[in-house]
Design a protein around this motif. Structure first.
Motif, PDB file in Angstrom:
ATOM      1  N   ARG A  90       0.818  -1.222   0.000  1.00  0.00           N
ATOM      2  CA  ARG A  90       0.000   0.000   0.000  1.00  0.00           C
ATOM      3  C   ARG A  90       0.849   1.267   0.000  1.00  0.00           C
ATOM      4  O   ARG A  90       0.341   2.369   0.215  1.00  0.00           O
ATOM      5  CB  ARG A  90      -0.946  -0.022   1.211  1.00  0.00           C
ATOM      6  N   GLU A  92       2.100   2.991  -2.388  1.00  0.00           N
ATOM      7  CA  GLU A  92       1.664   3.985  -3.390  1.00  0.00           C
ATOM      8  C   GLU A  92       0.425   4.748  -2.902  1.00  0.00           C
ATOM      9  O   GLU A  92       0.160   5.859  -3.367  1.00  0.00           O
ATOM     10  CB  GLU A  92       1.358   3.303  -4.728  1.00  0.00           C
ATOM     11  N   GLU A  93      -0.336   4.168  -1.968  1.00  0.00           N
ATOM     12  CA  GLU A  93      -1.541   4.855  -1.485  1.00  0.00           C
ATOM     13  C   GLU A  93      -1.208   5.912  -0.431  1.00  0.00           C
ATOM     14  O   GLU A  93      -2.064   6.684  -0.028  1.00  0.00           O
ATOM     15  CB  GLU A  93      -2.500   3.824  -0.879  1.00  0.00           C
ATOM     16  N   ALA A  97      -2.358   4.734   4.567  1.00  0.00           N
ATOM     17  CA  ALA A  97      -2.783   3.405   4.110  1.00  0.00           C
ATOM     18  C   ALA A  97      -1.818   2.340   4.616  1.00  0.00           C
ATOM     19  O   ALA A  97      -2.227   1.260   5.064  1.00  0.00           O
ATOM     20  CB  ALA A  97      -2.864   3.390   2.589  1.00  0.00           C
ATOM     21  N   VAL A  98      -0.520   2.655   4.559  1.00  0.00           N
ATOM     22  CA  VAL A  98       0.489   1.698   5.053  1.00  0.00           C
ATOM     23  C   VAL A  98       0.255   1.429   6.534  1.00  0.00           C
ATOM     24  O   VAL A  98       0.210   0.277   6.976  1.00  0.00           O
ATOM     25  CB  VAL A  98       1.908   2.244   4.828  1.00  0.00           C
ATOM     26  N   THR A 101      -2.801  -0.757   7.319  1.00  0.00           N
ATOM     27  CA  THR A 101      -2.564  -2.193   7.110  1.00  0.00           C
ATOM     28  C   THR A 101      -1.655  -2.753   8.199  1.00  0.00           C
ATOM     29  O   THR A 101      -1.887  -3.853   8.713  1.00  0.00           O
ATOM     30  CB  THR A 101      -1.937  -2.431   5.724  1.00  0.00           C
TER      31      THR A 101
END
Ligand SMILES: CSC[C@H]1O[C@H](OP(=O)(O)O)[C@H](O)[C@@H]1O
Length: 317
Positions: A90, A92-93, A97-98, A101
């Protein structure tokens, strides 16, 4: 008490090299600090490494070269790479987002350990053993210190204890870093669970002599055919358990099963060098200049394993 967590923008983890003498929490702000903590086993244990890997990607803030170094910090536990990959998927989000997760990986570990405890205790109390209170042998440390809050194999022993169905845990000291003597005995003492410490070499003999109802171990990587890499000494216990007719149970989350590795001979076994063998905490135990062989893990062939307990199922290899 959480072994590892994300607190105010950094990783907080218990420095396990200081136990049992002191319970010290480290705040880790960079990937390189985390890699150092992983390599010196300040944080250790396959599930905890999975969470550390995922949270470490949040520290990396998009630096893919740092992520690659983190992923390779220790080779045997598949959970480290698995946790890194979960969070890195994630990048790139963006950082939120990282982190989302990574926190999910943390929360999933907590839930998985509770589920493994129940499933493992049900298995031992059900069709496997009919004893009133069970005598368990284990190697290394597979309690909450190897995870986030609650353990895998030692989590089963904890559930048995909470149910009033644990007679005793016989914990192997687990040379050379003494995870059993330093960490498992510390955790069992805090639980109030009956336990005694045994030397690694005594494990197979105590199985042959009788008095052990089951061997419970964790895992660092389970190959597609059920061959299991775990702390050095596990294979000797499996041989002793097989000869003694004692069930040999692996307890590990689904994230430890590596379908991409066909069998045990394909698992990379970490060699940690001679220094850990010839001295302990700076006190030399062998003559100056003595060399040593120090595989940190071994592989138990699937045919010596009675069952593998995960949060989702019981597998009979
Ligand atoms: C809950 S599985 C923990 C697993 O990791 C240990 O190895 P290390 O202390 O070197 O990280 C050992 O293999 C345990 O079974």
């Amino acid at each position: 008490m959480r072994t590892i967590d994300w607190v105010d923008g950094a990783i907080e983890l218990i420095d396990q090299t200081r136990l049992p003498d002191a319970c010290v929490t480290l705040r880790v702000h960079t990937v390189d600090e985390l890699i150092g903590a992983i390599r010196r086993l300040a944080v250790r244990g396959a599930p905890a490494l999975g969470v550390a890997g995922a949270l470490g990607v949040a520290l990396a803030r998009g630096d893919r070269e740092a992520v690659a170094r983190l992923r390779a910090a220790r080779p045997t536990a598949v959970n480290l790479a698995w946790g890194v990959d979960r969070a890195a998927a994630r990048i790139e989000e963006g950082p939120e987002a990282v982190l989302e997760t990574a926190l999910q990986v943390r929360d999933d570990d907590i839930a998985a350990c509770h589920a493994m405890g129940e499933r493992g205790a049900d298995l031992l109390q059900g069709d496997l053993l009919q004893g009133d209170r069970l005598r368990i042998m284990t190697v290394c440390n597979t309690g909450g210190l190897a995870c986030v809050e609650r353990g895998t194999a030692l989590g089963v022993a904890q559930t048995l204890h909470e149910r009033g169905r644990l007679a005793e845990v016989l914990a192997l000291e687990t040379r050379p870093l003494l995870q059993g003597a330093r960490l498992t005995a510390w955790e069992l003492g805090r639980m109030g669970a009956p336990h005694r410490l045994v030397t690694d070499g005594a494990g197979p003999y105590l199985l042959a002599r009788g008095g052990v109802d089951a061997v419970l171990i964790g895992a660092d990587r389970i190959a597609a055919n059920g061959d299991t890499a775990n702390k050095i000494g596990s294979y000797a216990l499996a041989l002793g358990a097989a000869r003694a007719g004692v069930p040999f149970i692996v307890v590990a989350p689904e994230s430890t099963i590596d379908a991409a590795t066909p069998s045990g001979e394909h698992i990379e076994i970490e060699d940690r060098g001679a220094d850990e063998i010839v001295a302990f905490r700076g006190a030399r135990v062998a003559p100056e200049g003595t060399d040593a062989i120090n595989p940190a893990f071994d592989v138990t062939p699937h045919d010596l394993i009675t069952a593998i307990v995960t949060e989702a199922r019981v597998i009979r290899p």
